[in-house]
Design an enzyme around this catalytic site. Structure first.
Site, short mmCIF file in Angstrom:
data_model
loop_
_atom_site.label_atom_id
_atom_site.label_comp_id
_atom_site.label_asym_id
_atom_site.label_seq_id
_atom_site.Cartn_x
_atom_site.Cartn_y
_atom_site.Cartn_z
CG ASP A 38 -2.10 0.92 1.08
OD1 ASP A 38 -2.04 1.83 0.23
OD2 ASP A 38 -3.09 0.75 1.81
CG ASP A 39 -0.09 4.80 -0.15
OD1 ASP A 39 -0.85 4.41 -1.05
OD2 ASP A 39 -0.42 5.64 0.70
CB CYS A 78 -6.81 2.74 -1.74
SG CYS A 78 -5.51 3.61 -0.84
NE ARG A 82 -5.92 -1.38 -1.82
CZ ARG A 82 -4.85 -1.91 -1.22
NH1 ARG A 82 -4.85 -3.20 -0.91
NH2 ARG A 82 -3.82 -1.17 -0.90
CE LYS A 131 -6.36 0.15 1.58
NZ LYS A 131 -5.51 1.30 1.29
CG HIS A 133 -10.01 0.59 0.59
ND1 HIS A 133 -9.00 1.52 0.56
CD2 HIS A 133 -11.15 1.28 0.89
CE1 HIS A 133 -9.48 2.71 0.84
NE2 HIS A 133 -10.78 2.60 1.05
CB SER A 156 -6.95 3.35 4.07
OG SER A 156 -6.90 3.16 2.68
CG HIS A 234 -2.11 3.99 3.50
ND1 HIS A 234 -2.56 4.81 4.50
CD2 HIS A 234 -2.87 4.27 2.40
CE1 HIS A 234 -3.56 5.56 4.04
NE2 HIS A 234 -3.76 5.25 2.76
CG ASP A 286 -2.08 0.65 -3.22
OD1 ASP A 286 -0.91 1.07 -3.08
OD2 ASP A 286 -3.03 1.06 -2.52
CG ASN A 287 -1.44 4.06 -4.73
OD1 ASN A 287 -2.57 3.69 -4.41
ND2 ASN A 287 -0.60 4.56 -3.85
CE LYS A 307 -3.06 7.21 -1.78
NZ LYS A 307 -3.15 6.70 -0.39
#
Length: 486
Positions: A38-39, A78, A82, A131, A133, A156, A234, A286-287, A307
């Site tokens: 995540d991030d 996010c 996904r 996660k 989301h 998140s 994240h 994810d990014n 992001k």
């Protein structure tokens, strides 16, 4: 009688010979493990950008597998990202955009098939940890999207009633997050307990890792699909005591090294249970990094912005895939690929049928096996916000279409968990050559007007099919998200 005698002798001889012949083992379907960060930025791994911290397990995974240098997410945020990963679709095709709040009125429709639902048709055991989301409550949780087991957060880890300093918001606070519900750690469909403090958050990576390793051990006798979606890095970032201070480069470095430890535990468990050579392991994000958080955010390895933008720093992410004996060790793939390509690729490798509804991913098996001249994906549409087409990637080119976007370049970033400003600016039409200008600094549209014309035609194709808020196109092939009863 003589004829019978020879017949019996022949049968006896055949039986004796058969007893010495080893039966040919039935080929077992491959296991699949996806580790989704995540991030995490393109430059956050030692094997991608030579970071100050160390990631020996991910370095080893890259040395034993394939490292992708042009790997893209479906969108740089996010929930949309996904949705793309799990369905093989551009997220705007399935009605998902942005980052869904705990009270969001939409969720991923259960009519959409995920990697999990596709593999269940072939007898796979499916598990998710981390996660989600894509819907915060029943009937929109992982168990309703093809997973047999689930442990993790529904959204998140910053969507909780806690301030940046780790203290709960007071009733008098004007911040909308004070009205958020407590952050639930869900098992199955119900909260197991609540994450209330940064100390609680510091245990998430360990909790997820322990559950993943247990899942592997419990399901080693059957084919399985495992989706590990880490909450880190994240914000708010937190690290367990066993890794605190170990990186010698602050809390963010500690968090990345704990993630590397987690990957090492997964690989070790596969190896100890004799599963390594029959398991495809995919590691990606994810990014890109949330740069406004400064020293609590990662880096893009020199790519532009991060992001929440359609620049390379937002959509291009690190990716490593390992499958000993199948993916050539120590290889680098410089061809374009994306998270939406994972579903059709995995379906092919596991002998499963593709979803009934139309998807956008392409089978990238030829890239994994390093086939000569393989190039399954030549173009990618880059959407953001609800349904805004902001860029087209095709071959070595990237056409950035006029839009408004956040920027991290006008203000100093935040520090120690507090964010800096991220204002919006107007982005003009521009053409970039990704081979020579990965930082997207030199607009070459005047030198290559024919390339601009070609990519504009590609953009129009996507507008007609998926729509585009920037030009008022509705699109003919978008499907609605699930509607959540409030």
């Amino acid at each position: 009688m003589k004829r019978i005698y020879y017949s019996l002798a022949t049968l006896i001889l055949a039986a004796v010979l058969f007893s010495f012949v080893k039966p040919v083992p039935v080929a077992r379907k491959p296991n699949v493990v996806i580790i989704f960060m995540d991030d995490m930025g393109y430059g956050d791994l030692e094997c991608f950008a030579g970071t100050p911290w160390h990631t020996p397990n991910l370095n080893r995974m890259a040395a034993q597998g394939m490292r992708f240098t042009y790997f893209y997410v479906a969108q740089a945020v996010c929930s949309a990202s996904r949705a793309g990963l799990l369905t093989g679709c551009y997220p705007n095709r399935v009605g998902i955009n942005g980052a869904l709040w705990p009270t969001a009125p939409i969720a991923l429709d259960t009519a959409e098939q995920t990697i999990a639902t596709v593999l269940k048709t072939k007898g796979y055991r499916t598990g998710m940890v981390g996660k989600w989301h894509l819907g915060s409550k029943e009937p929109w949780l992982p168990l309703q999207h093809g997973f047999d087991e689930y442990l993790g957060l529904p959204y998140s880890n910053d969507m909780w009633p806690v301030h940046y300093d780790g203290k709960p918001y007071t009733d008098s606070s004007s911040n909308s997050r004070r009205k958020y519900p407590p952050l639930p750690l869900i098992e199955g469909n119900k909260p197991l307990r609540y994450i209330k403090t940064l100390e609680d958050q510091s245990q998430l990576t360990t909790i997820y890792t322990d559950r993943v390793c247990r899942f592997i051990k419990e399901n080693k006798q059957q084919p399985f699909f495992l989706y590990l979606a880490h909450s880190m890095p994240h914000v708010p970032i937190a690290v367990s005591d066993k890794h605190k201070g170990k990186s010698k480069d602050g809390l963010f470095g500690d968090v990345i090294e704990e993630i590397d430890w987690s990957v090492g535990q997964v690989l070790k468990t596969l190896e100890e249970n004799g599963l390594a050579e029959n398991t495809l392991v995919i590691f990606t994000s994810d990014n890109g990094p949330w740069l406004s958080y400064g020293n609590h955010a990662g880096n893009t390895g020199g790519l532009r912005e991060g992001k929440g933008t359609s620049w390379e720093g937002g959509i291009r992410v690190p990716c490593i895939m390992r499958w000993p004996g199948k993916i050539p060790a120590g290889t680098v793939c410089n061809k374009m690929a994306a998270t939406i390509d994972l579903l059709p690729t995995i379906a092919n490798l596991c002998g499963a049928a593709l979803p009934v509804r139309k998807i956008d991913g392409v089978d990238m098996k030829s890239l994994l096996f390093n086939e000569t001249d393989a190039n399954p994906r030549d173009e990618l549409a880059v959407y953001y916000q609800v349904n805004s087409l902001q860029a087209i990637r095709k071959g070595p080119w990237k056409l950035v279409l006029p839009h408004r976007a956040r920027t991290y370049k006008l203000n100093l970033p935040g520090y120690d968990g507090f964010p800096g400003a991220q204002p919006e600016v107007d982005v003009p039409l521009a053409l970039y050559d990704m081979r020579r200008d990965p930082g997207e600094t030199l607009d070459v549209q005047k030198q290559f007007p024919e390339v601009v014309k070609t990519l504009m035609e590609v953009a129009e194709k996507y507008r007609n099919e998926l729509g585009d808020d920037l030009t008022g196109k509705k699109g003919t092939e978008r499907r609605p998200a699930g509607k959540v009863q409030m």
